[in-house]
Design an enzyme around this catalytic site. Sequence first.
Site, PDB file in Angstrom:
ATOM      1  N   ARG A  96       0.869  -1.180   0.000  1.00 19.96           N
ATOM      2  CA  ARG A  96       0.000   0.000   0.000  1.00 19.96           C
ATOM      3  C   ARG A  96       0.902   1.224   0.000  1.00 19.96           C
ATOM      4  NH1 ARG A  96      -3.748  -2.709  -1.152  1.00 19.96           N
ATOM      5  NH2 ARG A  96      -5.792  -2.947  -0.139  1.00 19.96           N
ATOM      6  N   GLU A 114      -4.282   7.615  -4.391  1.00 23.62           N
ATOM      7  CA  GLU A 114      -4.582   6.971  -5.663  1.00 23.62           C
ATOM      8  C   GLU A 114      -5.950   7.445  -6.129  1.00 23.62           C
ATOM      9  OE1 GLU A 114      -4.223   2.698  -5.397  1.00 23.62           O
ATOM     10  OE2 GLU A 114      -2.159   2.815  -4.705  1.00 23.62           O
ATOM     11  N   HIS A 158      -1.442   0.744  -9.621  1.00 26.24           N
ATOM     12  CA  HIS A 158      -2.183  -0.302  -8.886  1.00 26.24           C
ATOM     13  C   HIS A 158      -2.838  -1.311  -9.857  1.00 26.24           C
ATOM     14  CE1 HIS A 158      -3.940  -0.878  -4.606  1.00 26.24           C
ATOM     15  NE2 HIS A 158      -3.736  -2.046  -5.179  1.00 26.24           N
TER      16      HIS A 158
END
Length: 314
Positions: free
Chosen positions: A226, A255, A274
């Site tokens: 993360r 994000e 991601h």
Amino acid sequence: MTKTITVLSGLIRPLVENRLPNWVEPRFFQSKEEALELAPEAEIGWFDMYDKKDMAAAIGAATRLKWLNSIYAGVDGMPLDLLRERGTVVTNGAGINAITIAEYVVMGMLTVAKGYRDVVRAQERREWLINSPGKVELFGSKALLLGYGAIGKLIEERLQAFAVDVTVVRRSPGPNTLGPDEWRARLGEFDWVILAVPATPETDGMIGAVELAAMKPTATLINIARGSVVDQAALVTALDAKQIASAFLDVTTPEPLPADDPLWSLDNAHITMHLSGRAQDKMFIRAAQRFLENLERWNKGEPLEPRVDLTLGY
């Protein structure tokens, strides 16, 4: 026969509807509003939504919930204290995307080692390179792997095939293993530092200015955990000053990463938005199969897998 009201995301409907046991009464939602409306009746819930706040709101409204399922491996963003208070069993998507994420790590390492981004740019310029922009072999290089869950284990397995010397950081001792209090002192030994830890208060900002300064100047940081695990401002400074060679980042804070963020402009930062878990088409199939197997276990009073420890947060 009393049926168990089970509230599920409409996304999973085509994969489970015709395979649900007859003791389940399924109710599917297509929107946050529908989820909130159906939640109070749910004994079993699968409330996955793109917006984690919407998901948390639906979980909060599900006061009768006995078992919560999720396709997400990370349960950060879920009201864990509330779920623990209510005694809700939580199963997550740990391992669902492990294969593709482990492959992404290998891709990242090869991309950096062989200077592949420069090869692609040369092709776009229609320029025939005489020399390779990257001359590093994975063979014999040393990797520090923080996090040894489903993803970490598969990363180790794949890197061993490349003859990478992998050292694992984990709580339980073993060969080629460092404990949580030992790895920082050894950071300077590794060519690759790979983050595959869960997002918990303990891992928050675990790589900061001190850790980056301790790394080899030729080392690469790889983060598929993360964004919160890394102090991003410190990383930007370290990359800009060439304190470490590069970073391969599948995750960032926030994000999506804003277009004006300095990370985008650093040539030694590889940002993969991601996508690692999405780089496959089996995620929903695997998640549906696991859920159906868990329904069988639930009915028999057997333990569900994989169960989240709500105290540890993974």
